[in-house]
Design a protein around this motif. Structure first.
Motif, PDB file in Angstrom:
ATOM      1  N   GLU A 142      23.207  27.033  27.299  1.00 47.14           N
ATOM      2  CA  GLU A 142      22.548  28.346  27.270  1.00 47.14           C
ATOM      3  C   GLU A 142      22.655  29.064  28.611  1.00 47.14           C
ATOM      4  OE1 GLU A 142      21.812  29.744  24.408  1.00 47.14           O
ATOM      5  OE2 GLU A 142      22.559  27.849  23.596  1.00 47.14           O
ATOM      6  N   TYR A 143      22.638  28.317  29.697  1.00 51.73           N
ATOM      7  CA  TYR A 143      22.832  28.905  31.024  1.00 51.73           C
ATOM      8  C   TYR A 143      24.210  29.569  31.105  1.00 51.73           C
ATOM      9  CZ  TYR A 143      23.887  29.033  36.026  1.00 51.73           C
ATOM     10  OH  TYR A 143      24.281  29.441  37.280  1.00 51.73           O
ATOM     11  N   ILE A 144      25.228  28.859  30.638  1.00 51.57           N
ATOM     12  CA  ILE A 144      26.589  29.402  30.657  1.00 51.57           C
ATOM     13  C   ILE A 144      26.670  30.639  29.770  1.00 51.57           C
ATOM     14  CG2 ILE A 144      28.997  28.965  30.002  1.00 51.57           C
ATOM     15  CD1 ILE A 144      28.474  25.999  30.879  1.00 51.57           C
ATOM     16  N   VAL A 145      26.087  30.572  28.587  1.00 56.56           N
ATOM     17  CA  VAL A 145      26.118  31.720  27.666  1.00 56.56           C
ATOM     18  C   VAL A 145      25.484  32.944  28.318  1.00 56.56           C
ATOM     19  CG1 VAL A 145      25.155  32.634  25.511  1.00 56.56           C
ATOM     20  CG2 VAL A 145      26.283  30.394  25.535  1.00 56.56           C
ATOM     21  N   GLU A 146      24.344  32.765  28.948  1.00 56.76           N
ATOM     22  CA  GLU A 146      23.676  33.908  29.582  1.00 56.76           C
ATOM     23  C   GLU A 146      24.529  34.499  30.703  1.00 56.76           C
ATOM     24  OE1 GLU A 146      21.008  35.643  28.543  1.00 56.76           O
ATOM     25  OE2 GLU A 146      21.227  34.292  26.834  1.00 56.76           O
ATOM     26  N   ARG A 147      25.153  33.630  31.494  1.00 58.23           N
ATOM     27  CA  ARG A 147      26.035  34.120  32.571  1.00 58.23           C
ATOM     28  C   ARG A 147      27.220  34.890  31.997  1.00 58.23           C
ATOM     29  NH1 ARG A 147      28.519  30.501  36.381  1.00 58.23           N
ATOM     30  NH2 ARG A 147      28.527  32.286  37.733  1.00 58.23           N
ATOM     31  N   VAL A 148      27.829  34.329  30.953  1.00 57.32           N
ATOM     32  CA  VAL A 148      29.004  34.967  30.341  1.00 57.32           C
ATOM     33  C   VAL A 148      28.612  36.316  29.731  1.00 57.32           C
ATOM     34  CG1 VAL A 148      30.606  34.761  28.397  1.00 57.32           C
ATOM     35  CG2 VAL A 148      30.330  32.861  30.000  1.00 57.32           C
ATOM     36  N   ARG A 149      27.472  36.375  29.082  1.00 57.91           N
ATOM     37  CA  ARG A 149      27.012  37.655  28.517  1.00 57.91           C
ATOM     38  C   ARG A 149      26.834  38.694  29.639  1.00 57.91           C
ATOM     39  NH1 ARG A 149      25.502  37.914  23.270  1.00 57.91           N
ATOM     40  NH2 ARG A 149      24.189  39.720  23.734  1.00 57.91           N
ATOM     41  N   HIS A 150      26.272  38.252  30.749  1.00 53.38           N
ATOM     42  CA  HIS A 150      26.084  39.154  31.890  1.00 53.38           C
ATOM     43  C   HIS A 150      27.439  39.636  32.427  1.00 53.38           C
ATOM     44  CE1 HIS A 150      24.357  40.824  35.543  1.00 53.38           C
ATOM     45  NE2 HIS A 150      25.247  40.123  36.231  1.00 53.38           N
ATOM     46  N   PHE A 151      28.377  38.701  32.615  1.00 47.61           N
ATOM     47  CA  PHE A 151      29.713  39.080  33.092  1.00 47.61           C
ATOM     48  C   PHE A 151      30.375  40.055  32.124  1.00 47.61           C
ATOM     49  CE2 PHE A 151      30.038  34.601  35.108  1.00 47.61           C
ATOM     50  CZ  PHE A 151      29.325  35.016  36.223  1.00 47.61           C
ATOM     51  N   ALA A 152      30.214  39.807  30.832  1.00 44.35           N
ATOM     52  CA  ALA A 152      30.806  40.696  29.823  1.00 44.35           C
ATOM     53  C   ALA A 152      30.230  42.101  29.960  1.00 44.35           C
ATOM     54  CB  ALA A 152      30.555  40.144  28.423  1.00 44.35           C
ATOM     55  N   GLU A 153      28.912  42.193  30.059  1.00 41.20           N
ATOM     56  CA  GLU A 153      28.283  43.511  30.200  1.00 41.20           C
ATOM     57  C   GLU A 153      28.782  44.231  31.439  1.00 41.20           C
ATOM     58  OE1 GLU A 153      24.132  42.549  30.088  1.00 41.20           O
ATOM     59  OE2 GLU A 153      24.145  42.312  27.891  1.00 41.20           O
ATOM     60  N   GLU A 154      28.924  43.506  32.541  1.00 38.12           N
ATOM     61  CA  GLU A 154      29.419  44.110  33.782  1.00 38.12           C
ATOM     62  C   GLU A 154      30.840  44.633  33.637  1.00 38.12           C
ATOM     63  OE1 GLU A 154      29.060  41.133  36.825  1.00 38.12           O
ATOM     64  OE2 GLU A 154      27.049  41.833  37.386  1.00 38.12           O
ATOM     65  N   ASN A 155      31.587  44.077  32.684  1.00 44.02           N
ATOM     66  CA  ASN A 155      32.989  44.455  32.507  1.00 44.02           C
ATOM     67  C   ASN A 155      33.230  45.262  31.234  1.00 44.02           C
ATOM     68  OD1 ASN A 155      34.757  43.138  34.705  1.00 44.02           O
ATOM     69  ND2 ASN A 155      33.214  41.603  34.215  1.00 44.02           N
ATOM     70  N   ALA A 156      32.161  45.852  30.701  1.00 46.50           N
ATOM     71  CA  ALA A 156      32.240  46.700  29.512  1.00 46.50           C
ATOM     72  C   ALA A 156      32.864  45.969  28.321  1.00 46.50           C
ATOM     73  CB  ALA A 156      32.995  47.998  29.815  1.00 46.50           C
ATOM     74  N   MET A 157      32.543  44.686  28.206  1.00 43.33           N
ATOM     75  CA  MET A 157      32.992  43.882  27.066  1.00 43.33           C
ATOM     76  C   MET A 157      31.788  43.608  26.182  1.00 43.33           C
ATOM     77  SD  MET A 157      34.667  40.075  27.128  1.00 43.33           S
ATOM     78  CE  MET A 157      35.102  39.246  25.608  1.00 43.33           C
ATOM     79  N   ASP A 158      32.012  43.515  24.895  1.00 40.33           N
ATOM     80  CA  ASP A 158      30.940  43.196  23.965  1.00 40.33           C
ATOM     81  C   ASP A 158      30.397  41.797  24.284  1.00 40.33           C
ATOM     82  OD1 ASP A 158      29.341  42.476  21.804  1.00 40.33           O
ATOM     83  OD2 ASP A 158      30.806  43.034  20.287  1.00 40.33           O
ATOM     84  N   PRO A 159      29.138  41.682  24.705  1.00 46.33           N
ATOM     85  CA  PRO A 159      28.595  40.381  25.069  1.00 46.33           C
ATOM     86  C   PRO A 159      28.567  39.394  23.899  1.00 46.33           C
ATOM     87  CG  PRO A 159      26.980  42.122  25.487  1.00 46.33           C
ATOM     88  CD  PRO A 159      28.197  42.766  24.944  1.00 46.33           C
ATOM     89  N   ASP A 160      28.403  39.895  22.683  1.00 47.59           N
ATOM     90  CA  ASP A 160      28.429  39.004  21.514  1.00 47.59           C
ATOM     91  C   ASP A 160      29.803  38.363  21.342  1.00 47.59           C
ATOM     92  OD1 ASP A 160      25.757  39.585  20.936  1.00 47.59           O
ATOM     93  OD2 ASP A 160      26.276  41.162  19.493  1.00 47.59           O
ATOM     94  N   MET A 161      30.837  39.152  21.602  1.00 43.64           N
ATOM     95  CA  MET A 161      32.203  38.620  21.508  1.00 43.64           C
ATOM     96  C   MET A 161      32.433  37.564  22.586  1.00 43.64           C
ATOM     97  SD  MET A 161      35.733  40.747  21.769  1.00 43.64           S
ATOM     98  CE  MET A 161      37.319  39.973  21.619  1.00 43.64           C
ATOM     99  N   ALA A 162      32.017  37.857  23.802  1.00 44.27           N
ATOM    100  CA  ALA A 162      32.174  36.896  24.899  1.00 44.27           C
ATOM    101  C   ALA A 162      31.409  35.613  24.592  1.00 44.27           C
ATOM    102  CB  ALA A 162      31.689  37.508  26.208  1.00 44.27           C
ATOM    103  N   GLU A 163      30.201  35.742  24.080  1.00 42.18           N
ATOM    104  CA  GLU A 163      29.411  34.560  23.735  1.00 42.18           C
ATOM    105  C   GLU A 163      30.105  33.726  22.666  1.00 42.18           C
ATOM    106  OE1 GLU A 163      25.139  33.266  21.763  1.00 42.18           O
ATOM    107  OE2 GLU A 163      25.287  35.249  22.682  1.00 42.18           O
ATOM    108  N   SER A 164      30.616  34.374  21.655  1.00 46.80           N
ATOM    109  CA  SER A 164      31.307  33.662  20.575  1.00 46.80           C
ATOM    110  C   SER A 164      32.502  32.876  21.108  1.00 46.80           C
ATOM    111  CB  SER A 164      31.757  34.658  19.508  1.00 46.80           C
ATOM    112  OG  SER A 164      32.504  34.017  18.510  1.00 46.80           O
ATOM    113  N   ILE A 165      33.291  33.522  21.932  1.00 52.57           N
ATOM    114  CA  ILE A 165      34.472  32.867  22.522  1.00 52.57           C
ATOM    115  C   ILE A 165      34.036  31.668  23.355  1.00 52.57           C
ATOM    116  CG2 ILE A 165      36.319  33.151  24.231  1.00 52.57           C
ATOM    117  CD1 ILE A 165      36.456  36.143  23.201  1.00 52.57           C
ATOM    118  N   TYR A 166      33.034  31.860  24.194  1.00 49.03           N
ATOM    119  CA  TYR A 166      32.604  30.784  25.081  1.00 49.03           C
ATOM    120  C   TYR A 166      31.928  29.645  24.336  1.00 49.03           C
ATOM    121  CZ  TYR A 166      34.160  31.782  29.689  1.00 49.03           C
ATOM    122  OH  TYR A 166      34.966  31.923  30.783  1.00 49.03           O
TER     123      TYR A 166
END
Length: 100
Positions: free
Chosen positions: A55-79
């Motif tokens: 869950e720590y990794i997921v939250e970080r990845v969602r944050h990185f996605a948002e910072e890069n204008a990427m859909d955080p749900d998509m980033a979470e799914s991939i990760y």
């Protein structure tokens, strides 16, 4: 971090995707190398899957996605998929290291 450049043809798009795929696979290979090393530091097989770490990794990845204008749900799914595959391989490595 560089953003996508404007392409002027479908071939430009494909060439850039191909270039990035090579980089992404190289980085994934490096990541799994660290995942596999982690097995040697874990006392039990159960220590391979740590829900709080996931869950720590997921939250970080969602944050990185948002910072890069990427859909955080998509980033979470991939990760989540990457992590499930990594856990499966780390369990195999843990078993190998600890077979007696």
């Amino acid at each position: 971090m560089p953003k996508a450049v404007t392409c002027h043809s479908l071939q430009d798009v494909r060439d850039n995707i191909d270039r990035l795929d090579e980089i992404i696979v190289d980085l994934l290979a490096e990541r799994i190398g660290y995942v596999l090393q982690a097995a040697q530091f874990k006392e039990t097989r159960g220590d391979v899957r740590i829900p709080s770490r996931i869950e720590y990794i997921v939250e970080r990845v969602r944050h990185f996605a948002e910072e890069n204008a990427m859909d955080p749900d998509m980033a979470e799914s991939i990760y989540r998929h990457i992590m499930e595959e990594s856990i499966a391989r780390e369990e195999i490595r843990w078993d190998k290291i600890n077979q007696s």
